[in-house]
Design an enzyme around this catalytic site. Structure first.
Site, PDB file in Angstrom:
ATOM      1  N   THR A  40      -7.245   0.095   8.686  1.00 21.50           N
ATOM      2  CA  THR A  40      -7.348  -1.154   9.432  1.00 21.50           C
ATOM      3  C   THR A  40      -6.062  -1.427  10.205  1.00 21.50           C
ATOM      4  OG1 THR A  40      -8.844  -2.032   7.774  1.00 21.50           O
ATOM      5  CG2 THR A  40      -7.793  -3.632   9.218  1.00 21.50           C
ATOM      6  N   TYR A  46      -5.001   8.241  -1.113  1.00 22.89           N
ATOM      7  CA  TYR A  46      -5.975   7.586  -0.242  1.00 22.89           C
ATOM      8  C   TYR A  46      -7.134   8.553  -0.026  1.00 22.89           C
ATOM      9  CZ  TYR A  46      -7.486   4.657   3.746  1.00 22.89           C
ATOM     10  OH  TYR A  46      -8.172   3.840   4.601  1.00 22.89           O
ATOM     11  N   LYS A  95      -7.159   5.363  -4.360  1.00 22.41           N
ATOM     12  CA  LYS A  95      -8.029   4.457  -3.613  1.00 22.41           C
ATOM     13  C   LYS A  95      -9.287   5.238  -3.272  1.00 22.41           C
ATOM     14  CE  LYS A  95      -7.764   1.719   0.721  1.00 22.41           C
ATOM     15  NZ  LYS A  95      -8.789   2.333   1.594  1.00 22.41           N
TER      16      LYS A  95
END
Length: 304
Positions: free
Chosen positions: A50, A138, A166
């Site tokens: 994002t 990630y 994550k």
């Protein structure tokens, strides 16, 4: 700050406002970070997907980290993305983040040529050894096109500074089974992205929600997080139901386009999406606003 606080609870991922040349708007970034600090989120995820990390130069990423460290001023741990195509570039970004005052790192195996499991292991090992910061894996196959095997996650969890992962939402929806397998094979703190599955992930026992909407509506997201972690499934699902229209526009347009539009609407932070990404047209913007309006009102209710 201790890793346990960074990788548990709500991690809010704000946009990174920038001009058409991808020069970071420091003042705008601070306006986005202020309500996150005030709301009491567990951590801030800076320069995640994002946060358009993949589109920014090393210099602009460092500018964003320095600005965020100054704005946050130690109130909330900063988890900073260090993903890059080349290992030496990722090492440089990790060292930049540590020197600027970041509290933890987030690392995705960014690739063009498909990577092997061993290549990703060596990539993460090099970055982990480059700083003393705790690191979160990630796992984002939707953008990296790399799938971590359970064996690779187990190997990485043995690296001293790698503390968390994550995860994307499991394709089969079996959160309980996935969490059980990961906890058996690793001692990583396990969090999930995919905002529309956050309530069920936390109710299933996940440690963290790495949240896109938490970067703009932190109090709503935090209320859902607290309810789910406390085992209050009724309240967590009630809030999730209220968020469903927003989840629908996330899926329809991509969350990045939605949150950049909402950042301007909510906080007056104007930002240009990096080309070739294009902003939403008038009809799509109206659909987003219609979905977000009740949640914006809820965000400002004193009872949350």
């Amino acid at each position: 700050m201790p890793a346990i606080s960074t990788f548990h609870g709500l991690s809010a991922f704000p946009p990174t406002p920038a001009d058409p040349d991808c020069r970071v708007d420091v003042e705008g970034l601070c306006r986005l970070l202020a309500p996150l600090c005030e709301s009491g989120v567990a951590s801030i995820g800076l320069l995640g997907s994002t946060g358009i990390y993949a589109y920014l130069t090393r210099e602009e990423r460092l500018r964003a980290v320095k600005a965020a460290v100054g704005c946050v001023n130690g109130r909330v741990p900063l988890l900073v993305g260090a993903g890059a195509l080349r290992t030496d570039h990722a090492v440089d970004l990790a060292r930049d983040a540590e020197a600027a005052g970041a509290d933890a790192l987030l690392l995705a195996p960014v690739s063009y040529t498909p990577l092997t499991q061993e290549e990703v292991y060596q990539h993460f090992l090099a970055v982990a050894k480059a700083t003393r910061l705790p690191l979160c894996i990630y796992n984002n196959p939707g953008t990296t096109h790399f799938i971590f095997s359970r064996e690779l996650l187990q190997r990485l969890s043995d690296v001293e500074t790698i503390k968390a992962v994550k995860m994307p939402l499991p394709a089969d929806g079996d959160l309980l089974g996935e969490l059980a397998t990961l906890r058996e094979k690793t001692d990583l703190a396990i969090g999930y992205s995919g905002d529309w599955g956050a309530a069920e992930a936390l109710l299933a026992g996940a440690d963290a929600w790495y949240s896109v909407i938490g970067g703009l509506l932190p109090r709503v997201a935090l209320a859902l997080t607290k309810a789910a972690i406390a085992g209050n499934g009724g309240e967590a699902r009630r809030l999730d139901d209220l968020l469903q229209p927003l989840w629908d526009v996330f899926k329809a347009y991509g969350s990045i386009r939605v949150v950049y539009m909402l950042a301007e609407h909510l906080l007056g932070v104007r930002s240009e999406l990096p080309r070739p990404l294009l902003p939403l047209g008038p009809a799509d913007r109206q659909r987003v606003l219609d979905a977000a309006r009740p949640l914006i009102a809820l965000e400002h209710q004193s009872l949350l």
